[in-house]
Scaffold this motif. Structure first.
Motif, PDB file in Angstrom:
ATOM      1  N   ALA A 183     -43.224  23.778  23.141  1.00  0.00           N
ATOM      2  CA  ALA A 183     -42.958  22.333  23.252  1.00  0.00           C
ATOM      3  C   ALA A 183     -44.268  21.559  23.120  1.00  0.00           C
ATOM      4  CB  ALA A 183     -42.281  22.021  24.580  1.00  0.00           C
ATOM      5  N   ALA A 184     -45.335  22.071  23.750  1.00  0.00           N
ATOM      6  CA  ALA A 184     -46.635  21.398  23.648  1.00  0.00           C
ATOM      7  C   ALA A 184     -47.141  21.432  22.203  1.00  0.00           C
ATOM      8  CB  ALA A 184     -47.652  22.051  24.584  1.00  0.00           C
ATOM      9  N   LEU A 185     -46.972  22.595  21.551  1.00  0.00           N
ATOM     10  CA  LEU A 185     -47.464  22.736  20.173  1.00  0.00           C
ATOM     11  C   LEU A 185     -46.650  21.917  19.184  1.00  0.00           C
ATOM     12  CD1 LEU A 185     -48.225  26.580  20.061  1.00  0.00           C
ATOM     13  CD2 LEU A 185     -49.900  24.721  19.927  1.00  0.00           C
ATOM     14  N   SER A 186     -45.345  21.788  19.451  1.00  0.00           N
ATOM     15  CA  SER A 186     -44.520  21.104  18.452  1.00  0.00           C
ATOM     16  C   SER A 186     -44.836  19.619  18.400  1.00  0.00           C
ATOM     17  CB  SER A 186     -43.035  21.355  18.702  1.00  0.00           C
ATOM     18  OG  SER A 186     -42.652  20.684  19.875  1.00  0.00           O
ATOM     19  N   ALA A 187     -45.439  19.093  19.463  1.00  0.00           N
ATOM     20  CA  ALA A 187     -45.859  17.685  19.434  1.00  0.00           C
ATOM     21  C   ALA A 187     -46.994  17.463  18.436  1.00  0.00           C
ATOM     22  CB  ALA A 187     -46.297  17.252  20.826  1.00  0.00           C
ATOM     23  N   LEU A 188     -47.610  18.553  17.963  1.00  0.00           N
ATOM     24  CA  LEU A 188     -48.744  18.404  17.040  1.00  0.00           C
ATOM     25  C   LEU A 188     -48.306  18.310  15.584  1.00  0.00           C
ATOM     26  CD1 LEU A 188     -51.071  21.227  18.488  1.00  0.00           C
ATOM     27  CD2 LEU A 188     -51.028  18.798  19.115  1.00  0.00           C
ATOM     28  N   ALA A 214     -48.433  17.904  25.098  1.00  0.00           N
ATOM     29  CA  ALA A 214     -48.437  18.483  26.439  1.00  0.00           C
ATOM     30  C   ALA A 214     -47.006  18.753  26.841  1.00  0.00           C
ATOM     31  CB  ALA A 214     -49.100  17.527  27.433  1.00  0.00           C
ATOM     32  N   ALA A 215     -46.811  19.828  27.581  1.00  0.00           N
ATOM     33  CA  ALA A 215     -45.500  20.128  28.164  1.00  0.00           C
ATOM     34  C   ALA A 215     -45.780  20.968  29.396  1.00  0.00           C
ATOM     35  CB  ALA A 215     -44.619  20.892  27.182  1.00  0.00           C
ATOM     36  N   GLY A 216     -45.236  20.560  30.531  1.00  0.00           N
ATOM     37  CA  GLY A 216     -45.478  21.313  31.765  1.00  0.00           C
ATOM     38  C   GLY A 216     -46.966  21.518  31.974  1.00  0.00           C
ATOM     39  N   TYR A 217     -47.362  22.754  32.185  1.00  0.00           N
ATOM     40  CA  TYR A 217     -48.763  23.052  32.476  1.00  0.00           C
ATOM     41  C   TYR A 217     -49.567  23.406  31.221  1.00  0.00           C
ATOM     42  CZ  TYR A 217     -46.116  27.400  32.615  1.00  0.00           C
ATOM     43  OH  TYR A 217     -45.242  28.404  32.327  1.00  0.00           O
ATOM     44  N   ARG A 274     -55.085  24.125  18.969  1.00  0.00           N
ATOM     45  CA  ARG A 274     -55.436  24.892  20.166  1.00  0.00           C
ATOM     46  C   ARG A 274     -54.456  24.548  21.280  1.00  0.00           C
ATOM     47  NH1 ARG A 274     -61.717  23.660  21.367  1.00  0.00           N
ATOM     48  NH2 ARG A 274     -61.558  25.795  22.118  1.00  0.00           N
ATOM     49  N   PHE A 275     -54.190  25.521  22.145  1.00  0.00           N
ATOM     50  CA  PHE A 275     -53.467  25.187  23.376  1.00  0.00           C
ATOM     51  C   PHE A 275     -54.160  25.877  24.537  1.00  0.00           C
ATOM     52  CE2 PHE A 275     -51.343  29.019  24.832  1.00  0.00           C
ATOM     53  CZ  PHE A 275     -51.300  29.826  23.696  1.00  0.00           C
TER      54      PHE A 275
END
Ligand SMILES: *[C@@H]1O[C@H](CO)[C@@H](O)[C@H](O)[C@H]1NC(C)=O
Ligand SMILES: *[C@@H]1O[C@H](CO)[C@@H](O)[C@H](O)[C@H]1NC(C)=O
Length: 261
Positions: free
Chosen positions: A160-165, A181-184, A231-232
């Motif tokens: 989810a965090a990566l798909s925002a990119l 960003a998603a959760g932690y 990067r994550f």
């Protein structure tokens, strides 16, 4: 050969820095061309002039591409830098200065070279790489693995965090700095400013694909491609294990002749 080995170790020993708290000048990788110009040649004057012009430009813009024909138009030197989109101009200039000093010590007399620091990327060469897309993987690294997961739905949160990119849905346009960003989990991507919006989308999608495929249950993952990176990382305190960071790919492919250190 000895030098190559030394720099491989140097890059591998650096812990995964994060955009949030890493030093902007932390070293990620560098590459130099095998071809070199002669000391004192017009090429050297062009390269030296190019690098100092790039440093000057970096105090007022986060991206610039320049061509130097200071000594001779027959041996032009092309170059660019890209600072991370969240850096203040003074930190950008400081980072580019540091990148130039790394290149000067790692790649003396190289006809072409590139260096990636945490906060900036700088590349020059006597071939016209400016404006060209480049999705070859130059450097890829995964953080410690939480083997089986360190949190509920770890992969889903990371994705989810990566798909925002990707997909142009993220903030930033051409050459954009994108955050997710998603959760932690937090993620960032940055393209080099010579890329169009669609070239940037394609490059970031490829970089995201690389970290997704390679860094399953890792607490962080970085993929640096020719013209972008993704990067994550995971908020401190979530990770439970301390397995060593793994460097998976560490090469400058033959694109424009550069060898990675
Ligand atoms: C770049 O410079 C090197 C070293 O001077 C030379 O061998 C090479 O042919 C040059 N390449 C181009 C495209 O001019
Ligand atoms: C910057 O790059 C663009 C696209 O390749 C090019 O048209 C322009 O001439 C370059 N500027 C300089 C000063 O090299």
């Amino acid at each position: 050969m000895n030098n190559l080995f030394f720099f491989l170790l140097l890059a591998a020993s650096i812990e995964s820095p994060t955009a949030a708290d890493g030093s902007a000048n932390a070293y990620i990788y560098a590459g130099c061309s095998e071809s070199r110009y002669a000391p004192g040649s017009p090429s050297q004057i062009n390269v030296d002039s190019l690098l100092s012009s790039l440093v000057s430009a970096s105090s007022s813009t986060p991206y610039s591409n320049l061509t130097s024909t200071a000594a001779s138009a027959s041996f032009p030197s092309f170059g660019l830098f890209q600072c991370r989109g969240d850096l203040q101009p003074s930190n950008c200039a400081d980072c580019v200065r540091s990148a130039v000093s790394s290149i000067s010590s790692l790649c003396p007399f190289a006809a072409g070279a590139a260096v990636q620091l945490d906060g900036c990327f700088l590349r020059y060469g006597n071939d016209s790489f400016v404006g060209e897309p480049d999705t070859s993987v130059l450097y890829k690294k995964c953080g410690a693995s939480g083997g089986g997961g360190y949190g509920p739905d770890q992969i889903g949160i990371r994705d989810a965090a990566l798909s925002a990119l990707t997909g142009g849905g993220g903030n930033g346009g051409a050459g954009g700095y994108r955050v997710g960003a998603a959760g932690y989990v937090q993620a960032v991507a940055q393209c080099v400013g010579d890329q169009s919006a669609s070239e940037c989308d394609d490059c970031v999608a490829a970089a995201v694909g690389q970290v997704r495929a390679a860094c399953g249950y890792a607490v962080s993952g970085d993929a640096y491609l020719g013209k972008c990176y993704a990067r994550f990382w995971t908020a401190k305190g979530v990770e439970k294990t301390l397995k060593r960071t793994k460097v998976l790919t560490h090469k400058f492919l033959s694109s424009n002749d550069l060898l990675l250190y």
